[in-house]
Design a protein around this motif. Structure first.
Motif, PDB file in Angstrom:
ATOM      1  N   HIS A   1       7.908  -5.611  -2.073  1.00  0.00           N
ATOM      2  CA  HIS A   1       6.883  -6.621  -2.345  1.00  0.00           C
ATOM      3  C   HIS A   1       7.237  -7.489  -3.554  1.00  0.00           C
ATOM      4  O   HIS A   1       7.212  -8.713  -3.488  1.00  0.00           O
TER       5      HIS A   1
ATOM      6  N   SER B   1      12.619   5.794  -0.084  1.00  0.00           N
ATOM      7  CA  SER B   1      11.757   6.840  -0.630  1.00  0.00           C
ATOM      8  C   SER B   1      12.514   8.150  -0.847  1.00  0.00           C
ATOM      9  O   SER B   1      12.104   8.990  -1.646  1.00  0.00           O
TER      10      SER B   1
ATOM     11  N   HIS C   1       9.373   1.161  -1.894  1.00  0.00           N
ATOM     12  CA  HIS C   1       8.568   0.246  -1.075  1.00  0.00           C
ATOM     13  C   HIS C   1       7.910  -0.829  -1.929  1.00  0.00           C
ATOM     14  O   HIS C   1       7.798  -1.987  -1.517  1.00  0.00           O
TER      15      HIS C   1
ATOM     16  N   GLU D   1      -2.453  -1.429   1.441  1.00  0.00           N
ATOM     17  CA  GLU D   1      -1.636  -1.194   2.630  1.00  0.00           C
ATOM     18  C   GLU D   1      -1.671   0.277   3.030  1.00  0.00           C
ATOM     19  O   GLU D   1      -1.744   0.610   4.216  1.00  0.00           O
ATOM     20  N   TYR D   2      -1.628   1.162   2.023  1.00  0.00           N
ATOM     21  CA  TYR D   2      -1.716   2.593   2.315  1.00  0.00           C
ATOM     22  C   TYR D   2      -3.039   2.927   2.994  1.00  0.00           C
ATOM     23  O   TYR D   2      -3.073   3.655   3.997  1.00  0.00           O
TER      24      TYR D   2
ATOM     25  N   GLU E   1       2.155  11.332   8.073  1.00  0.00           N
ATOM     26  CA  GLU E   1       2.094  11.725   6.670  1.00  0.00           C
ATOM     27  C   GLU E   1       1.946  13.240   6.535  1.00  0.00           C
ATOM     28  O   GLU E   1       2.653  13.882   5.739  1.00  0.00           O
TER      29      GLU E   1
ATOM     30  N   ASN F   1      -3.057   1.927   6.553  1.00  0.00           N
ATOM     31  CA  ASN F   1      -2.292   2.853   7.391  1.00  0.00           C
ATOM     32  C   ASN F   1      -3.094   4.100   7.734  1.00  0.00           C
ATOM     33  O   ASN F   1      -2.896   4.702   8.800  1.00  0.00           O
TER      34      ASN F   1
ATOM     35  N   GLY G   1       6.806   5.948  -4.036  1.00  0.00           N
ATOM     36  CA  GLY G   1       6.329   4.659  -3.545  1.00  0.00           C
ATOM     37  C   GLY G   1       6.987   3.452  -4.172  1.00  0.00           C
ATOM     38  O   GLY G   1       6.717   2.312  -3.752  1.00  0.00           O
TER      39      GLY G   1
ATOM     40  N   VAL H   1      -0.317  -2.743  -2.551  1.00  0.00           N
ATOM     41  CA  VAL H   1       0.373  -1.619  -1.906  1.00  0.00           C
ATOM     42  C   VAL H   1      -0.628  -0.505  -1.576  1.00  0.00           C
ATOM     43  O   VAL H   1      -0.572   0.095  -0.496  1.00  0.00           O
TER      44      VAL H   1
ATOM     45  N   ILE I   1       0.374   6.373  -5.503  1.00  0.00           N
ATOM     46  CA  ILE I   1       0.133   4.950  -5.258  1.00  0.00           C
ATOM     47  C   ILE I   1      -1.115   4.488  -6.003  1.00  0.00           C
ATOM     48  O   ILE I   1      -1.155   3.387  -6.557  1.00  0.00           O
TER      49      ILE I   1
ATOM     50  N   THR J   1       7.529   6.877   3.402  1.00  0.00           N
ATOM     51  CA  THR J   1       8.133   5.739   2.702  1.00  0.00           C
ATOM     52  C   THR J   1       7.170   5.114   1.703  1.00  0.00           C
ATOM     53  O   THR J   1       7.570   4.721   0.602  1.00  0.00           O
ATOM     54  N   ILE J   2       5.903   5.035   2.036  1.00  0.00           N
ATOM     55  CA  ILE J   2       4.949   4.370   1.151  1.00  0.00           C
ATOM     56  C   ILE J   2       4.553   5.242  -0.038  1.00  0.00           C
ATOM     57  O   ILE J   2       4.060   4.745  -1.042  1.00  0.00           O
TER      58      ILE J   2
END
Length: 316
Positions: free
Chosen positions: A62, A45, A58, A138-139, A152, A142, A55, A135, A175, A168-169
């Motif tokens: 995937h 990132s 990352h 996933e965010y 964050e 988190n 993003g 993705v 996103i 990192t995301i």
């Protein structure tokens, strides 16, 4: 009689750099017939300097499993499962790592499938949109963790211009908009997934010379093309910053105390000793941990994070 000091790393490391810039490290060691294969892309990132498209480092963790025209993702999975191999990947601020553990006798097959996807990755727009949606899921997952919310906000408050400002995301808005960035994703792959930006590490019951010859055969035709991003330099911080972060769920209070640490300097003994301070002073075997967590039970947990980053980041 003088005794020779034991090396910190007890195994031979054979290094080779191909003409296209790909760096290879082979570590032969007794491993019971097993081997490990790491493909490390020196992009994380940190390298996401363009606004609105955080993003993607990352994201490629995937989408790299989608395969190629010659070897679709389902075929890649079939081969890996058929070998009984254990494979996965992860992304950090500074790099993305792909790793496989397998029987050493299958090294040629592993080199074949890994070199194929790193040089010829192919995915449709539909596959891209589907993975981009995953993705974002996933965010959101988190965000259910108070530590994710804290980290964050902490990164965002600590940095003004450096790309460590986003995790990192990536930023949430970027996103969410990722499914519309199909063309950008292809340019990201072309810029960063190049041999001079990749390091291969093969360790275990392998022959160094034969392994290097094999990797020369599989990767030698991979063309250069890496474009290093211009990562902004963070200005010196001259005063304390404090933020209070609300959390929608239930949690005990969490306090983070962080400082701007140094960048990774592997040849600087003072810097390397400093990275040990976190574990020694705050780790599970430290006096402070014993006092506050075990004996007095003032804290439920005590964590330390003294980073190993390419640029100066947070130590906490």
């Amino acid at each position: 009689m003088l005794q020779q000091k034991a090396a910190a790393f007890p195994y031979e490391v054979v290094e080779e750099t191909l003409d296209n810039g790909l760096r290879i490290f082979v570590v032969p060691m007794p491993a019971g017939g097993l081997a490990s294969y790491w493909s490390i892309v020196r992009t994380g990132s940190r390298d996401e300097v363009e606004p609105g498209v955080t993003g993607f480092a990352h994201f490629f963790e995937h989408v790299m499993f989608k395969g190629t025209e010659k070897m679709p993702g389902s075929e890649y999975d079939r081969i890996v499962n058929g070998l009984g191999a254990d494979g996965n990947a992860y992304t950090t601020d500074d790099y993305t790592a792909y790793h496989l553990g397998f029987a050493a006798e299958d090294l040629e097959t592993v080199a074949e499938i890994e070199s194929e996807r790193f040089q010829n990755l192919s995915y449709s727009e539909l596959e891209f949109r589907t993975e981009a949606g995953a993705v974002f899921g996933e965010y959101r997952k988190n965000r259910a963790s108070p530590f994710g919310v804290l980290f964050e906000a902490l990164q965002d408050a600590a940095f003004d211009v450096h790309t460590y400002k986003h995790t990192t995301i990536g930023f949430e808005a970027d996103i969410a908009a990722m499914p519309e960035k199909y063309e950008y994703s292809k340019s990201f792959f072309q810029r960063f997934y190049r041999p001079e930006n990749v390091v291969l590490v093969v360790a275990g019951d392998v022959d160094p010379a034969a392994t290097i010859d094999l990797l020369q055969e599989k990767y030698g035709a991979w063309e250069r093309g890496y474009e290093a991003p211009k990562v902004p330099v963070e200005p010196f911080q001259r005063e304390q910053r404090r933020i209070d972060i609300p959390f929608e769920g239930q949690t005990l209070p969490i306090l983070a105390v962080t400082f701007k640490g140094d960048k990774m300097k592997p040849k600087d003994p003072v810097m390397m000793a400093a990275t040990l301070l976190g574990e020694l002073a705050f780790g599970a075997t430290s006096d402070l941990y014993k006092k506050l967590v075990l004996d007095e039970q003032r804290l439920q947990a005590l964590f330390e994070d003294f980073g190993y980053t390419r640029d100066p980041s947070l130590w906490g």
